[in-house]
Design a protein around this motif. Structure first.
Motif, PDB file in Angstrom:
ATOM      1  N   ALA A 180       0.844  -1.201   0.000  1.00  0.00           N
ATOM      2  CA  ALA A 180       0.000   0.000   0.000  1.00  0.00           C
ATOM      3  C   ALA A 180       0.876   1.247   0.000  1.00  0.00           C
ATOM      4  N   CYS A 181       1.056   1.856  -1.170  1.00  0.00           N
ATOM      5  CA  CYS A 181       1.886   3.058  -1.291  1.00  0.00           C
ATOM      6  C   CYS A 181       1.080   4.326  -1.575  1.00  0.00           C
ATOM      7  N   ASP A 182      -0.247   4.225  -1.462  1.00  0.00           N
ATOM      8  CA  ASP A 182      -1.077   5.429  -1.611  1.00  0.00           C
ATOM      9  C   ASP A 182      -1.207   6.055  -0.226  1.00  0.00           C
ATOM     10  N   VAL A 183      -0.270   6.945   0.098  1.00  0.00           N
ATOM     11  CA  VAL A 183      -0.227   7.538   1.447  1.00  0.00           C
ATOM     12  C   VAL A 183      -1.182   8.728   1.592  1.00  0.00           C
ATOM     13  N   GLU A 226       2.159   2.579   8.862  1.00  0.00           N
ATOM     14  CA  GLU A 226       1.366   3.665   9.442  1.00  0.00           C
ATOM     15  C   GLU A 226       2.291   4.800   9.895  1.00  0.00           C
ATOM     16  N   GLY A 227       1.941   6.024   9.506  1.00  0.00           N
ATOM     17  CA  GLY A 227       2.736   7.184   9.905  1.00  0.00           C
ATOM     18  C   GLY A 227       3.869   7.522   8.954  1.00  0.00           C
ATOM     19  N   ILE A 273       8.535   3.182   1.639  1.00  0.00           N
ATOM     20  CA  ILE A 273       7.591   2.074   1.880  1.00  0.00           C
ATOM     21  C   ILE A 273       7.806   0.971   0.854  1.00  0.00           C
ATOM     22  N   ALA A 274       7.952   1.358  -0.420  1.00  0.00           N
ATOM     23  CA  ALA A 274       8.142   0.375  -1.492  1.00  0.00           C
ATOM     24  C   ALA A 274       9.448  -0.391  -1.309  1.00  0.00           C
ATOM     25  N   LEU A 275      10.531   0.326  -0.963  1.00  0.00           N
ATOM     26  CA  LEU A 275      11.832  -0.319  -0.745  1.00  0.00           C
ATOM     27  C   LEU A 275      11.776  -1.291   0.431  1.00  0.00           C
ATOM     28  N   ASN A 276      11.138  -0.867   1.528  1.00  0.00           N
ATOM     29  CA  ASN A 276      11.017  -1.720   2.710  1.00  0.00           C
ATOM     30  C   ASN A 276      10.162  -2.949   2.415  1.00  0.00           C
ATOM     31  N   ALA A 277       9.159  -2.768   1.553  1.00  0.00           N
ATOM     32  CA  ALA A 277       8.273  -3.883   1.189  1.00  0.00           C
ATOM     33  C   ALA A 277       9.040  -4.962   0.424  1.00  0.00           C
TER      34      ALA A 277
END
Length: 441
Positions: free
Chosen positions: A135-138, A162-163, A170-174
């Motif tokens: 989920a990358c739509d922040v 979250e946050g 987020i994408a890299l961590n995913a």
């Protein structure tokens, strides 16, 4: 889908009906109608004109066989050119990475999030993959929640932070999470906008650069027609995406996007969304779509859909029950459930040559089996197992419990008996018990 275009093209070909040969005059008249049909379907004018010019050259340069009528030859030429217009051959999605990273792009409302769920479901159930949704739509909390709901429905985990308002991180961590947990496909759902803007383009370009995806897919609402094509061009100029996804192709769409987009961006259409259900996703095959546009049906896709629901072990058990005359309403109900899983009933019927045209004005919804199911569910377990127990008083009770009439119950029981006899006959290689083999007419 494409009902209006199919009807208009059929009328165009009627101009050549009864003609002894193809001439420049009757070809020009036919192709004038073909061009109008394409323009009414919201196909780009330049593309429609180039298409009909190519068809004209091929038609006039071809020696029509005496066994082939001019109208049939024109249908064949148009059919072949439609295939080329939509890409020529099927191009599969690239999922060879470890993990394979797939990046979604498109405007808000195009159906990116729903498609992400559908794709994860398809890769899991049909290709044996272990996907991770991201989920990358922040900017839209509802998008994250929607993806989580979809993930729960199909049993696929969803990665979100979250946050954290940085979609690149987020994408890299995913991707790191996918490697650590043994996930072999990462599907990244990104933010959309109501219109193309520089911030949106910079953001998704940054995500693509950071995660270096195997596939960047552009998701577009087919109902937006030429707007879809224009948007695709702007996204491709910036992202150089790998393929197009057409959503909502089952809606009131004229088909212009499907016919124009390949020529404009030189990228293949890879999937089409054909309904709201998570299973309503079809791999795009140009030749099969051309068949459907010209009213030829699509038997190959119909067989494939049936095979997807086919369980070899269950089929063997069912065959034995039919041979022993033990087929009951539990088996009947199971068959209905399998048919429903195949997709929209009217869409399935349209894959049979000639049936699509016959059903053009017939309204068949997904509740077509609702009355039949209600009657069966109103039977006791014993009645479902042994239909011969259903006498007059039981029929009355079943009708009352299902909200139907005794006539409806009687009709279903009669149809069930006829189906049972037919299946038993087929299981015995065409022989009915105690009867001579049926003669072929």
């Amino acid at each position: 889908m494409f009902e209006n275009l199919s009807e208009r093209l059929e009328k165009s070909f009627k101009i050549l009906k009864g003609q002894g040969k193809i001439t420049e005059i009757n070809v020009a008249e036919t192709l004038k109608e073909v061009r109008r049909s394409l323009l009414d379907a919201d196909v780009n004018y330049k593309i429609a004109k180039e298409f009909t010019n190519t068809v004209k050259e091929k038609a006039l340069g071809m020696n029509v066989l005496t066994a082939v009528k001019p109208g049939q030859m024109m249908v064949k030429i148009v059919h072949d050119e439609l295939i080329q217009l939509m890409g020529g051959t099927h191009v599969d999605i690239n999922i060879k990475g470890n993990p394979a990273v797939i990046l979604m792009s498109g405007l808000q409302g195009s159906g990116k999030t729903t498609f992400s769920g559908k794709l994860a479901n398809l890769l899991k159930t049909k290709r044996g993959k272990h996907p991770l949704l991201v989920a990358c739509d922040v900017y839209r909390p509802a998008a994250i929640e929607q993806l989580k709901v979809l993930g729960e429905q199909i049993g696929v985990p969803v990665y979100s932070e979250e946050g954290n308002n940085d979609p690149v991180k987020i994408a890299l961590n995913a991707v790191k999470e996918a490697r650590a947990t043994g996930k072999d496909v990462v599907i990244v759902d990104t933010a959309g906008r109501l219109a193309i803007d520089e911030q949106m383009m910079n953001e998704i370009a940054a995500i693509k650069k950071a995660i270096d995806p195997e596939e960047t897919l552009f998701v577009v609402d087919a109902m937006t027609g030429q707007d879809a094509v224009n948007t695709a061009k702007e996204f491709n100029d910036r992202l150089n995406f790998d393929g197009v996804i057409l959503t909502k192709l089952d809606g009131d769409t004229r088909g212009g996007a499907a016919l124009s987009i390949r020529t404009v961006v030189s990228k293949p259409i890879k999937f089409v969304g054909t309904g709201e259900k998570l299973e309503a996703l079809d791999v795009f095959h140009p030749e099969r779509m051309a068949d459907r546009i010209l009213g030829m049906g699509d038997i190959v896709s119909l067989v494939e859909k049936a095979q997807e629901q086919f369980d070899a072990e269950e089929a063997k058990k069912l065959q034995k029950k039919i041979a022993k005359n033990q087929f009951n309403f539990n088996d009947f109900l199971s068959q209905i459930q399998q048919i429903k899983k195949m997709g929209n009933i009217k869409d399935l019927a349209s894959m049979i040559p000639g049936v699509g045209k016959a059903l053009k004005d017939v309204d068949i919804d997904d509740d077509a089996f609702k009355g039949v199911e209600a009657i069966i569910y109103s039977m006791t377990p014993e009645e479902r197992e042994n239909p011969e127990l259903i006498n007059g008083s039981r029929r009355k009770r079943i009708a009352s419990g299902s909200g139907t009439t005794i006539q409806d119950v009687n009709r279903l029981l009669k149809q069930f008996d006829e189906s049972k006899k037919m299946m038993r006959m087929l299981s015995k290689g065409g022989k009915m018990m105690g009867k001579a083999p049926m003669k072929r007419r």
